[in-house]
Design an enzyme around this catalytic site. Structure first.
Site, PDB file in Angstrom:
ATOM      1  N   GLU A  95       0.824  -1.214   0.000  1.00 12.26           N
ATOM      2  CA  GLU A  95       0.000   0.000   0.000  1.00 12.26           C
ATOM      3  C   GLU A  95       0.855   1.260   0.000  1.00 12.26           C
ATOM      4  OE1 GLU A  95      -4.332  -0.600   1.951  1.00 12.26           O
ATOM      5  OE2 GLU A  95      -2.944   0.510   3.201  1.00 12.26           O
ATOM      6  N   HIS A 124       8.689 -26.804  -2.057  1.00 12.53           N
ATOM      7  CA  HIS A 124       8.163 -27.929  -2.837  1.00 12.53           C
ATOM      8  C   HIS A 124       7.016 -27.498  -3.748  1.00 12.53           C
ATOM      9  CE1 HIS A 124      10.587 -30.793  -0.432  1.00 12.53           C
ATOM     10  NE2 HIS A 124      10.485 -29.813   0.454  1.00 12.53           N
ATOM     11  N   LYS A 155     -13.131   1.626  -2.685  1.00 10.17           N
ATOM     12  CA  LYS A 155     -14.181   1.882  -1.683  1.00 10.17           C
ATOM     13  C   LYS A 155     -15.304   2.707  -2.303  1.00 10.17           C
ATOM     14  CE  LYS A 155     -11.470   1.643   2.668  1.00 10.17           C
ATOM     15  NZ  LYS A 155     -10.954   2.341   3.851  1.00 10.17           N
TER      16      LYS A 155
HETATM   17  O1  PA5 Z   1      -3.720   1.116   5.822  1.00  8.11           O
HETATM   18  C1  PA5 Z   1      -4.816   1.569   5.560  1.00  8.11           C
HETATM   19  O2  PA5 Z   1      -5.042   2.772   5.595  1.00  8.11           O
HETATM   20  C2  PA5 Z   1      -5.997   0.661   5.218  1.00  8.11           C
HETATM   21  O3  PA5 Z   1      -5.657  -0.668   5.113  1.00  8.11           O
HETATM   22  C3  PA5 Z   1      -7.043   0.788   6.294  1.00  8.11           C
HETATM   23  O4  PA5 Z   1      -6.459   0.428   7.522  1.00  8.11           O
HETATM   24  C4  PA5 Z   1      -8.252  -0.084   6.010  1.00  8.11           C
HETATM   25  O5  PA5 Z   1      -8.820   0.273   4.778  1.00  8.11           O
HETATM   26  C5  PA5 Z   1      -9.300   0.080   7.116  1.00  8.11           C
HETATM   27  O6  PA5 Z   1      -9.648   1.416   7.254  1.00  8.11           O
HETATM   28  P1  PA5 Z   1     -10.386   1.933   8.556  1.00  8.11           P
HETATM   29  O7  PA5 Z   1      -9.470   1.736   9.712  1.00  8.11           O
HETATM   30  O8  PA5 Z   1     -10.655   3.370   8.294  1.00  8.11           O
HETATM   31  O9  PA5 Z   1     -11.650   1.124   8.708  1.00  8.11           O
END
Ligand code: PA5
Length: 426
Positions: free
Chosen positions: A281, A302, A414
């Site tokens: 990310e 394996h 989203k």
């Molecule tokens: O790292 C990130 O920002 C995302 O993976 C969020 O943690 C994830 O989308 C969950 O978001 P939230 O904590 O707002 O529910």
């Protein structure tokens, strides 16, 4: 505490000299942002800035949950759950919390009706509490799962009883979850506004589930603080985070496109899930970045082993070795299986030799190998490793010229899902 070795990176001799000035600039830019109090670098000093009252609040809530609950359901997704799960598996093994009270279950990453029905039944069979973790307070998957468990809590304990069993970890001020918590009197914990989900393991996001599992959260923070002091003050290629970030970028610039994080220990598998999110990310944007993948040896030797050795030369391996294993086990004497040469030998030692053999074979096949050494599967090592990975990732993303703290691609999905399901815009 965390050691890094690039001896088998198969890079040109001068790669460190070439990377050092770029890493120095990336380091300064991160510190400058932190000192200026902007954007998302709150995690850089989190191990020392954690408020003691907040830590005591986390511990008190954990004691309450341990006293009144047979199960804790931690509801969250991505950065709001992977770090806590990584911690529990790292410290106690993947099955510990299923055998010891309170059992800790993670939910929010699937809307599969069968899986959720089973978990609801499991929770309902005894006393339970819920920790809903969502920084935005609006992520569809965990919010939907929370509604199911909140309804179950209210049915089992009434609205007042349910309110005492809901622990909400969310933005200190904003968001739907914060508003609901205020209205219903739930216990809350803040996710600092300058720390993004995947960098939030050492905040109440990770610390509350760890404390419920009986982990020493002060020792986790102490390990992270020691690593922070060591890494932030060392502006040279002896800095393990500089060297890891630099080596993976040098390999990327040489044409490698996938980093395979390797471990031999099932307790580490959940950590690789968190690591995949952290690096994927943070770097996978603007058409670039290394694809973060993971493998578990010897099992995957394996299956994936053939490709690693002889396939398209796109990947490199980063092997994690744990210096002190959790347990020891020797192979007993037996007859007829041709394994007498292993009689009485530690399986940990056999695994080490497997890794040595794999290193020889894979580097012979032209696959670069990086090595990360972790002292033990304990609290201090966990805190140190989280800090090491977060800093390495932020440096690495900065080297690639992207913002390692946003996730515009995730936001895109989203938004599309919200449109398809007819969610009203706020
Ligand atoms: O790292 C990130 O920002 C995302 O993976 C969020 O943690 C994830 O989308 C969950 O978001 P939230 O904590 O707002 O529910």
């Amino acid at each position: 505490m965390i050691r890094f070795d690039s001896t088998h990176a198969l890079l040109q001799a001068n790669w460190q000299q070439a990377m050092a000035p770029r890493l120095a600039a990336a380091h300064e830019s991160l510190l400058f942002d932190a000192d200026a109090g902007v954007n998302a670098t709150g995690w850089l000093r989190q191990p020392e800035s954690m408020d003691l009252r907040l830590l005591n609040h986390v511990r008190a809530a954990a004691r309450q949950i341990r006293d009144d609950s047979e199960s804790l359901i931690v509801i969250g997704v991505g950065g709001s759950s992977l770090g806590a799960r990584a911690a529990l598996h790292f410290l106690q093994g993947p099955h510990h919390t299923l055998r010891h009270r309170p059992r800790i279950f993670f939910a929010g990453d699937t809307l599969d009706p069968a899986a959720l029905t089973e978990l609801l039944e499991l929770a309902a069979s005894g006393d339970f509490s819920v920790n809903i973790v969502s920084k935005s307070g609006a992520t569809l998957e965990p919010a939907s799962v929370f509604r199911l468990f909140r309804t179950l809590l209210e049915k089992k304990y009434g609205p007042g009883g349910a309110a005492k069993r809901i622990y909400a970890t969310t933005d200190p001020e904003k968001g739907l979850l914060r508003a609901m918590a205020r209205e219903n009197g739930w216990t809350t914990f803040p996710v600092p506004s300058d720390i993004g989900g995947r960098y939030s393991v050492l905040t109440p996001v990770g610390l509350l589930p760890m404390a419920v599992a009986g982990a020493d959260v002060a020792a986790v923070l102490a390990g992270a603080r020691e690593e922070m002091e060591k890494l932030l003050s060392n502006r040279s290629m002896n800095n393990a985070a500089w060297c890891y970030a630099g080596a993976r970028n040098a390999l990327y610039e040489n044409g490698r496109r996938t980093e395979l994080l390797i471990s031999t220990c099932p307790s580490f598998a959940a950590m690789t899930d968190w690591w995949k999110q952290l690096f994927g990310e943070s770097e996978g944007k603007e058409g670039g970045g290394l694809f973060p993948a993971a493998a578990s040896f010897p099992g995957d030797l394996h299956s994936l082993g053939q490709f690693i050795q002889d396939g398209t030369p796109l990947l490199f391996e980063t092997v994690v070795r744990i210096d002190r294993p959790l347990a020891s086990l020797k192979l007993p004497a037996a007859s007829g299986d041709g394994l007498d040469f292993l009689t009485g030998r530690e399986l940990g030692e056999v695994t080490e030799r497997i890794l040595d053999g794999v290193l020889l074979a894979h580097t012979e096949g032209g696959v670069p190998n990086l090595l990360i050494r972790v002292p033990a599967l304990d609290e201090a090592s966990f805190g140190a490793l989280v800090y090491f990975f977060c800093l390495s990732c932020a440096l690495s993303g900065t080297l690639q010229g992207v913002n390692p703290f946003d996730q515009p691609g995730v936001e895109t999905y989203k938004k599309k899902v919200s449109e398809l399901l007819g969610r009203p815009t706020s």
